[in-house]
Design an enzyme around this catalytic site. Structure first.
Site, mmCIF file in Angstrom:
data_model
loop_
_atom_site.group_PDB
_atom_site.id
_atom_site.type_symbol
_atom_site.label_atom_id
_atom_site.label_comp_id
_atom_site.label_asym_id
_atom_site.label_seq_id
_atom_site.Cartn_x
_atom_site.Cartn_y
_atom_site.Cartn_z
ATOM 1 N N GLU A 104 0.013 12.990 -74.679
ATOM 2 C CA GLU A 104 0.252 11.975 -73.643
ATOM 3 C C GLU A 104 1.529 11.183 -73.917
ATOM 4 O OE1 GLU A 104 -3.285 9.676 -72.772
ATOM 5 O OE2 GLU A 104 -4.579 11.420 -73.006
ATOM 6 N N ASP A 119 4.662 9.115 -73.934
ATOM 7 C CA ASP A 119 5.579 8.309 -73.125
ATOM 8 C C ASP A 119 6.100 7.177 -74.005
ATOM 9 O OD1 ASP A 119 3.343 6.549 -73.016
ATOM 10 O OD2 ASP A 119 2.988 6.889 -70.876
ATOM 11 N N GLU A 126 -10.864 9.414 -77.479
ATOM 12 C CA GLU A 126 -10.861 8.039 -77.999
ATOM 13 C C GLU A 126 -12.233 7.540 -78.461
ATOM 14 O OE1 GLU A 126 -9.060 5.550 -75.023
ATOM 15 O OE2 GLU A 126 -7.236 6.741 -74.955
ATOM 16 N N ASN A 181 -9.215 14.140 -78.867
ATOM 17 C CA ASN A 181 -7.958 13.505 -78.431
ATOM 18 C C ASN A 181 -8.038 11.996 -78.663
ATOM 19 O OD1 ASN A 181 -5.396 13.814 -76.912
ATOM 20 N ND2 ASN A 181 -6.420 12.629 -75.301
ATOM 21 N N HIS A 201 1.284 7.345 -76.854
ATOM 22 C CA HIS A 201 1.811 6.329 -75.935
ATOM 23 C C HIS A 201 2.569 5.327 -76.812
ATOM 24 C CE1 HIS A 201 -0.321 7.780 -72.457
ATOM 25 N NE2 HIS A 201 -1.430 7.829 -73.153
HETATM 26 C C1 XIL Z 1 -4.751 6.747 -67.508
HETATM 27 C C2 XIL Z 1 -4.112 7.236 -66.221
HETATM 28 O O1 XIL Z 1 -2.754 7.529 -66.470
HETATM 29 C C3 XIL Z 1 -4.240 6.212 -65.132
HETATM 30 O O2 XIL Z 1 -3.821 6.756 -63.892
HETATM 31 C C4 XIL Z 1 -5.679 5.719 -65.009
HETATM 32 O O3 XIL Z 1 -5.728 4.635 -64.122
HETATM 33 C C5 XIL Z 1 -6.244 5.294 -66.353
HETATM 34 O O4 XIL Z 1 -6.080 6.340 -67.286
HETATM 35 N N1 XIL Z 1 -5.410 7.556 -72.521
HETATM 36 C C6 XIL Z 1 -5.921 8.630 -71.834
HETATM 37 C C7 XIL Z 1 -5.602 8.821 -70.402
HETATM 38 O O5 XIL Z 1 -6.562 9.498 -72.447
HETATM 39 O O6 XIL Z 1 -6.645 9.417 -69.694
HETATM 40 C C8 XIL Z 1 -5.204 7.518 -69.740
HETATM 41 O O7 XIL Z 1 -4.758 7.827 -68.431
HETATM 42 C C9 XIL Z 1 -4.144 6.811 -70.552
HETATM 43 C C10 XIL Z 1 -4.642 6.478 -71.933
#
Ligand code: XIL
Length: 356
Positions: A264, A266, A151, A199, A235
């Site tokens: 990631e 969801d 990011e 990423n 996400h």
């Molecule tokens: C999130 C985790 O799921 C949580 O447990 C933590 O508190 C914060 O980070 N992008 C990412 C991940 O690259 O590392 C993040 O994970 C979610 C957003």
């Protein structure tokens, strides 16, 4: 009829039927050779039988949700604590899974001593190189791919303010993506065999951010900066999310010679006062999961699909949305597969050819 004769007859009749219905039962069985199906994991719940059994049964790749990040590994400046990360690697080895590493450079999830340490650029540069080198060497041969930088860009595609870029940065502030490049160069030196990924989230489809990510990666490839792949977080919180645009973006990234991983995934849903999602949202969610799998399988350069956790019992969405959203994953809180699971498994079973 003697029992052994009876059993012979039953198997004789049932045999062909069994062959006909022997469709893949799990995600990892459904995945054709070479496709990685992964999930983010929390080793603190490996002791929960349903968690470990489901994880080992369904997936062939894992990534630490948090325990390979700075805030866990670097409790204080002088220490590297690999205990929980090592548990992830042990679990993976025991169940023939690959391990993705996450993440080495990010402006979030860093320890307080780093955030508030008032370090100089020279000190930060030293700290970052030391971190990348020590962590990657520790996991060399066990973690096959790393999210080296996470990011780095904002939603308009500009380089984000961060301790590593310009607050105060590692000495490359005002030089755009030069600090990202530096991190990749250190990473290649640390473990030449690991695949190195950039990423990010919000730039998975077609928009200003994905254009900027594409431009950065194209520049890196043209100039020989060591990078092997790009992670699309995904996400998703809109049930009408446009997965067709993701397919187009995957195609242009893969055309640069990069591997693409969905990292990631969801799909969070609004919850009612009892913490329940609506039935029709759960069905739309399944369609989104299907669409993402299809978008990945359409391109041979997309080699991994990973969800951010697998049971609604343990998902970051709850705290992230302050309880308003959830039900984002493939299994419910009781580890029962949801429509999203069936959708994902069906689509994976169809393989690459059928996705085109
Ligand atoms: C999130 C985790 O799921 C949580 O447990 C933590 O508190 C914060 O980070 N992008 C990412 C991940 O690259 O590392 C993040 O994970 C979610 C957003």
């Amino acid at each position: 009829m003697a029992f052994h004769n009876w059993i012979r007859r039953v198997t004789w009749f049932a045999g062909p039927a069994i062959l006909l219905v022997s469709a893949p039962q799990t995600l990892r069985e459904a995945a054709s050779a070479g496709l990685l199906v992964g999930t983010a994991v929390r080793p603190s719940v490996f002791s929960e039988a349903a968690y470990s059994v489901t994880l080992a049964r369904e997936f062939n790749m894992v990534e630490a949700e948090d325990v390979m990040k700075w805030w866990v590994v670097r409790g204080d400046e002088g220490t590297f604590d690999f205990r929980e990360g090592d548990e992830v690697v042990r679990f993976a080895r025991a169940h023939r899974m690959k391990v993705r590493g996450h993440c080495l450079v990010w402006d979030h999830n860093n320890p307080d001593w780093l955030e508030h340490g008032h370090f100089t650029t020279a000190q930060l540069s030293g700290l970052l190189q030391q971190h990348i080198t020590t962590v990657m060497k520790h996991y060399a041969g066990q973690v096959f791919a790393w999210d080296v930088v996470n990011e780095a860009l904002d939603e308009k595609g500009r380089v984000k303010n961060s301790p590593w870029y310009n607050q105060p940065g590692i000495g490359l502030s005002e030089k755009g993506t030069a600090y990202v490049e530096q991190a990749f160069r250190w990473a290649r030196e640390a473990d030449p065999r690991a695949l190195l990924f950039y990423n990010d989230n919000g730039g998975e489809g077609l928009n200003a951010k994905s254009d900027a990510i594409y431009a950065m990666l194209k520049d890196f490839k043209l100039r020989g900066v060591p990078i092997d792949g790009v992670g699309l977080q995904l996400h998703i919180s809109q049930p009408d999310f446009d997965t067709a645009a993701v397919a187009v973006n995957i195609a242009r990234l893969a055309a640069l010679g990069l591997q693409v991983h969905i990292t990631e995934l969801d799909v969070s849903l609004p919850l009612d006062a009892n913490g329940q999602a609506r039935d029709r949202d759960l069905l739309r969610q399944a369609d989104v999961y299907r669409g993402v799998v299809r978008a990945c399988l359409q391109n041979p350069g997309c080699t991994a699909i990973q969800t951010w956790g697998f049971t609604d019992k343990y998902s970051w969405i709850g705290s992230h949305s302050r309880g308003t959203h959830g039900a984002a994953l493939l299994f419910d809180r009781g580890y029962k597969p949801k429509a999203a699971y069936d959708g994902m498994r069906d689509e994976i079973s169809k393989g690459r050819k059928r996705a085109q």
